[in-house]
Design a protein around this motif. Structure first.
Motif, PDB file in Angstrom:
ATOM      1  N   ALA A 200      14.219  25.732  -4.021  1.00 30.05           N
ATOM      2  CA  ALA A 200      12.810  26.109  -3.919  1.00 30.05           C
ATOM      3  C   ALA A 200      12.114  25.272  -2.866  1.00 30.05           C
ATOM      4  N   TYR A 211       2.707  24.075  -7.088  1.00 30.14           N
ATOM      5  CA  TYR A 211       4.017  23.393  -7.091  1.00 30.14           C
ATOM      6  C   TYR A 211       4.771  23.659  -8.393  1.00 30.14           C
ATOM      7  N   THR A 215       8.524  25.556  -8.662  1.00 24.41           N
ATOM      8  CA  THR A 215       9.692  24.703  -8.913  1.00 24.41           C
ATOM      9  C   THR A 215      10.090  24.683 -10.378  1.00 24.41           C
ATOM     10  N   VAL A 223      14.533  20.889  -4.599  1.00 24.07           N
ATOM     11  CA  VAL A 223      13.156  21.243  -4.250  1.00 24.07           C
ATOM     12  C   VAL A 223      12.707  20.428  -3.042  1.00 24.07           C
TER      13      VAL A 223
END
Length: 411
Positions: A200, A211, A215, A223
């Motif tokens: 991600a 965020y 994620t 990530v």
């Protein structure tokens, strides 16, 4: 059907729906990287130079595909399908291709479509069908994708907003499926039916996808965050290199040999205790089951306490045809369905036995609809029951082999 061209993808190219595959050479590569745009995007316009950078990279031996569908602003131009149908269309295009490994790259809503296509592949395709996307997907790269729903939806339209709202039904089903059925760690934990690492990327100034939702449930080493807005960060040089690197890692990890240990099909039998012949048929099938070369054997867990049961590979259920429409039976089969969705039950074989078995089987089939490892077989004579149970055992063995269900480790 997909369109094939032997040229590098460029941002000025256009495609009006469907899938276009860019071949690196005259022969197809063994892997394919598929780009799926987001809300109001377009096949090439969304991505800029990214597909071309992946196409020209010497780190990947992979062809490139660009998928286009109508959403957002473009819906005003005429009829357009809902997002579930778009995911089905993507699945259909990929099923027609012969690539051994597929990596999906989705931006924003495109990431949801990629996840949905994988989940629908699992639901609609028998486990033994090796061409299914669920068996060939080796990586999912989600770029600013609202994996648990977006905090803001701009000009999405009703069809698009349905899959963009926070914790909506579709993204919730995607999350449950990947949590229960898929090992999303890129090095693999060996604890799930399928292994599809998810990567991600987020943008520092993204006003639509935060965020957390981008994620959700991912490890920190899978990530990364890049400078830019929801769409502008796609045109940075460093995000292009990041996508190439993550695609290369996914393909390399897919090549790591798996060491299969001895495994057991944990089997339970449920039937009327007054009919000992049914139990005899079950145990007769167990005796006739041949141990496979990879060591898969049979274990009868029928009499073990159910509260200790965290996973059953095959549940054998025999029901007198006359009670198949009883409320208790309906409730029981709905519970079987929930157990299959959660991963606690791998396969279900159910046989209505007696008169009017075809009608009884039709009613039972409604309770396990869209679950490819649930088999309903009408059995009119008890002497045919043993053969049918053996058939379920063999299908379960095949499913476990294809899905890497058994314990495993790395050489």
């Amino acid at each position: 059907m997909p369109t094939f061209v032997q040229e590098a993808p460029g941002p000025s190219m256009t495609i009006d729906g469907g899938l276009r595959v860019h071949l690196r050479n005259a022969d197809h590569a063994s892997a394919l990287v598929v780009f799926v745009h987001g809300l109001s995007g377009s096949g090439y316009g969304t991505w800029g130079e990214m597909p071309g950078a992946v196409y020209r990279s010497d780190r990947l031996d992979a062809d490139i595909a660009v998928f286009d569908y109508v959403s957002g602003f473009r819906r005003r131009l005429g009829f357009s399908p809902n997002i579930i149908d778009v995911a089905r269309e993507l699945n259909s295009h990929l099923d027609a291709l012969q690539y051994k490994r597929i990596i999906l790259v989705g931006h924003s809503m495109g990431g949801i479509i990629c996840s949905m296509a994988i989940r629908l592949s699992h639901q609609k395709t028998p486990f033994g069908h090796s061409q299914a996307l669920i068996h060939r997907a080796v990586g999912l790269i989600a770029l600013a994708s609202p994996r648990s729903g977006a905090r803001a939806v701009i000009l999405g339209g009703q069809k698009d907003a349905r899959v963009l709202r926070v914790h909506n039904a579709e993204v919730t089903q995607n999350s449950e499926f990947f949590t229960n059925q898929v090992d999303t760690q890129w090095r693999g934990s060996g604890r799930a039916r399928y292994r599809i690492p998810i990567w991600a990327a987020t943008a520092t100034h993204d006003r639509f996808v935060d965020y957390f939702t981008a994620t959700f449930a991912l490890r920190g080493d899978q990530v990364d965050t890049f400078t830019g807005t929801h769409t502008s960060f796609l045109h940075r040089h460093d995000i292009r290199e990041w996508v190439v690197e993550r695609a290369a890692r996914s393909l390399a990890q897919a090549d790591v040999p798996l060491r299969a240990t001895r495994s057991v099909i944990k089997t339970r039998f449920r039937g009327d205790p007054l009919h000992s012949a049914w139990h005899d048929a079950f145990h007769g099938a167990l005796r006739r089951f041949e141990v496979s070369p990879d060591g898969i054997t049979i274990y009868d867990a029928t009499h073990e306490p159910r509260e200790d049961d965290t996973e059953t590979h095959l549940q054998v259920r025999i029901i007198p045809s006359g009670v198949c429409d009883a409320e208790a039976t309906a409730t029981e089969f709905r519970e079987y369905g929930l157990a299959m969705e959660s991963g606690r039950l791998f396969a279900l074989g159910a046989a209505p036995l007696g008169e009017d078995v075809d009608e009884a089987a039709r009613r039972l089939a409604g309770y396990v609809e869209e679950r490819p490892a649930a088999w309903i077989a009408p059995v009119s004579e008890p002497q045919n029951l043993e053969d049918e149970i053996l058939n379920w055992l063999e299908r379960t063995k095949e499913s476990m082999t294809h899905a890497n269900r058994f314990d495993r480790g790395y050489e």
